[in-house]
Scaffold this active site. Structure first.
Site, PDB file in Angstrom:
ATOM      1  N   ASP A 130       0.792  -1.146   0.100  1.00  0.00           N
ATOM      2  CA  ASP A 130      -0.088  -0.062   0.037  1.00  0.00           C
ATOM      3  C   ASP A 130       0.904   1.123  -0.070  1.00  0.00           C
ATOM      4  O   ASP A 130       1.798   1.443   0.690  1.00  0.00           O
ATOM      5  CB  ASP A 130      -0.989  -0.033   1.374  1.00  0.00           C
ATOM      6  CG  ASP A 130      -1.851   0.962   1.341  1.00  0.00           C
ATOM      7  OD1 ASP A 130      -2.636   1.465   0.253  1.00  0.00           O
ATOM      8  OD2 ASP A 130      -1.790   1.947   2.222  1.00  0.00           O
ATOM      9  N   GLU A 187      -1.553  -1.331  -5.792  1.00  0.00           N
ATOM     10  CA  GLU A 187      -2.578  -0.638  -6.377  1.00  0.00           C
ATOM     11  C   GLU A 187      -2.417   0.316  -7.287  1.00  0.00           C
ATOM     12  O   GLU A 187      -1.413   1.206  -7.431  1.00  0.00           O
ATOM     13  CB  GLU A 187      -3.532   0.336  -5.235  1.00  0.00           C
ATOM     14  CG  GLU A 187      -4.758   0.452  -5.136  1.00  0.00           C
ATOM     15  CD  GLU A 187      -5.154   1.164  -3.793  1.00  0.00           C
ATOM     16  OE1 GLU A 187      -6.267   0.984  -3.690  1.00  0.00           O
ATOM     17  OE2 GLU A 187      -4.361   1.863  -2.804  1.00  0.00           O
ATOM     18  N   CYS A 213     -12.493  -6.399   5.865  1.00  0.00           N
ATOM     19  CA  CYS A 213     -11.628  -6.917   6.872  1.00  0.00           C
ATOM     20  C   CYS A 213     -10.948  -7.792   6.211  1.00  0.00           C
ATOM     21  O   CYS A 213     -11.339  -8.894   5.510  1.00  0.00           O
ATOM     22  CB  CYS A 213     -12.558  -7.574   7.981  1.00  0.00           C
ATOM     23  SG  CYS A 213     -11.565  -8.629   8.983  1.00  0.00           S
ATOM     24  N   CYS A 269     -11.333 -11.695   7.776  1.00  0.00           N
ATOM     25  CA  CYS A 269     -12.777 -12.368   7.517  1.00  0.00           C
ATOM     26  C   CYS A 269     -13.288 -11.974   6.336  1.00  0.00           C
ATOM     27  O   CYS A 269     -14.342 -12.967   5.880  1.00  0.00           O
ATOM     28  CB  CYS A 269     -13.545 -12.511   8.739  1.00  0.00           C
ATOM     29  SG  CYS A 269     -14.450 -10.858   8.962  1.00  0.00           S
ATOM     30  N   CYS A 302     -12.532  -5.349  13.985  1.00  0.00           N
ATOM     31  CA  CYS A 302     -13.602  -5.792  12.920  1.00  0.00           C
ATOM     32  C   CYS A 302     -14.905  -6.168  13.652  1.00  0.00           C
ATOM     33  O   CYS A 302     -14.816  -6.845  14.868  1.00  0.00           O
ATOM     34  CB  CYS A 302     -13.202  -6.968  12.272  1.00  0.00           C
ATOM     35  SG  CYS A 302     -14.373  -7.977  11.093  1.00  0.00           S
ATOM     36  N   CYS A 358     -15.109 -10.347  13.299  1.00  0.00           N
ATOM     37  CA  CYS A 358     -14.255 -11.543  13.803  1.00  0.00           C
ATOM     38  C   CYS A 358     -13.349 -11.032  15.008  1.00  0.00           C
ATOM     39  O   CYS A 358     -12.802 -11.549  15.504  1.00  0.00           O
ATOM     40  CB  CYS A 358     -13.257 -11.887  12.644  1.00  0.00           C
ATOM     41  SG  CYS A 358     -12.142 -10.603  12.030  1.00  0.00           S
ATOM     42  N   ASP A 372      -3.382   1.138   7.141  1.00  0.00           N
ATOM     43  CA  ASP A 372      -2.477   0.748   5.962  1.00  0.00           C
ATOM     44  C   ASP A 372      -2.122  -0.674   5.751  1.00  0.00           C
ATOM     45  O   ASP A 372      -2.127  -1.257   4.607  1.00  0.00           O
ATOM     46  CB  ASP A 372      -1.226   1.494   5.917  1.00  0.00           C
ATOM     47  CG  ASP A 372      -1.498   3.191   6.410  1.00  0.00           C
ATOM     48  OD1 ASP A 372      -2.596   3.442   5.582  1.00  0.00           O
ATOM     49  OD2 ASP A 372      -0.974   3.710   6.960  1.00  0.00           O
TER      50      ASP A 372
HETATM   51 ZN    ZN Z   1     -13.324  -9.688  10.290  1.00  0.00          ZN
END
Ligand code: ZN
Length: 371
Positions: free
Chosen positions: A164, A248, A300, A303, A319, A322, A329
């Protein structure tokens, strides 16, 4: 200048309706010129360099003629122009015939110039076939050598990496490594800013302004060198350690349209990803770019739940699905890696026969996380 003299002779002949002046005639003229007081300095210059100037003019003419006759495809080529002393960048090429020599004491022996001290950026891997001496806009001299190296494959690795590119850190890797611009680059940038400020205060047309302008040019060159050096080291390291690298793509262009444009441009991301791409080709690695549409901060990476956009001020979150705590980043870098894996057909690097020495490439790279 030989180039200009020769060009003047050929133009005069053309305007008088006479045929194209041959190389032999031009060489003879050159020898005769050495006897005249105005051009006596020519005998001080290596004859190979003089012949080179004539050869350069020939190339310029050939390109022009071929362009006119349609033999040469592509955009129209203009007839050769006179070279100016004010050209900011000047170069002289010495081929093996010129008997230049790299001496044991690290100096470079140039015909009719003498032995010059060289600050080597790295050792030459083999005997060079030619050297080009360049004077840049900041008045610095560079020697650029052409060296043939034997191709050698880079050993395979299982490493994969998502990167990133950001403004806080230059690059953040999926394994959590954060890489900031090195101190020598930041120092050079500071110096440049200072020099620009000094220049803006100088009166137009004054001698002090000319001096300040040169200082700015030098500082600019220093920043460019430091940045290129940093990009080279980092890209080599990433390519050596990983079989596949994903970055990216449109983030750079997307951001560049906004008020962040200047810092984005200065960070030089496109120069860096360009290096990653060609080094991947060179060493048989996969280079992948994923589009901006991938919601790297909304998903996320543990998950896969998509919990919507987060303002830029949110650097860390847990998250809700999870419970994984994410660094913004690093989470983005992990999502970039996952997107690259999912889209292997997107590989831009491709597996091409490696062209350069692998050992040499990896010398510059150290362990990830050292920067
Ligand atoms: Zn998650």
């Amino acid at each position: 200048m030989v180039f200009n003299d020769a060009l003047a002779v050929r133009r005069a002949a053309h305007e008088a309706g006479k045929p194209y002046v041959t190389d032999a005639a031009m060489s003879a003229r050159l020898t005769a010129l050495k006897g005249t007081p105005e051009r006596a300095w020519l005998s001080e210059v290596s004859s190979v360099v003089l012949q080179q100037a004539l050869a350069d003019l020939n190339t310029a003419y050939r390109n022009f003629f071929n362009s006119v006759s349609g033999k040469r495809k592509g955009p129209h080529v203009a007839p050769p122009r006179f070279r100016s002393r004010k050209d900011s960048r000047q170069a002289i090429r010495f081929t093996a015939n010129a008997r230049f020599k790299v001496l044991g004491n690290g100096r470079l022996r140039l015909p009719k110039v003498g032995d010059v001290e060289v600050r080597w950026s790295r050792p030459l891997p083999a005997a060079p076939s030619s050297v080009t001496v360049i004077r840049d806009a900041a008045g610095r001299f560079f020697a650029s050598f052409v060296v043939a190296v034997t191709p050698q494959a880079l050993p395979g690795t299982d490493g994969e990496c998502g990167i990133d590119l950001g403004l806080g850190h230059f690059a953040v890797m999926d394994d959590g490594t954060k890489i900031a611009a090195p101190r020598f680059l930041r120092r050079a940038e500071k110096k440049l800013k200072h020099a620009q400020k000094v220049l803006s205060r100088k009166e137009k047309g004054s001698r002090n302004r000319e001096k300040a302008r040169l200082k700015v040019a030098r500082a600019h060159a220093e920043v460019a060198d430091a940045r290129r050096d940093f990009h080279h080291k980092l890209s080599t390291r990433v390519i050596c350690e990983n079989q596949a690298v994903t970055v990216e793509d449109l983030a750079v262009r997307g951001l560049a349209r906004t008020r962040l444009a200047k810092s984005v441009h200065d960070a030089g991301w496109s120069a860096f990803t360009g290096m990653l791409q060609y080094k991947a080709r060179l060493y048989g690695r996969d280079f992948r770019k994923i589009g901006r549409f991938e919601p790297t901060s909304q998903v996320c990476s543990a998950c896969g739940v998509k919990d919507g956009p987060k303002p830029l001020s949110v650097r860390e979150w847990a998250c809700k699905q999870c419970g994984t705590v994410h660094d913004r980043d690093v989470n983005a870098a992990r999502n970039i890696l996952a997107a690259g894996r999912a889209d292997k057909s997107n590989a831009c690097g491709g597996r091409v026969r490696p062209l350069a020495t692998a050992a040499q490439a990896c010398e510059a790279g150290s362990r990830r996380g050292a920067a």
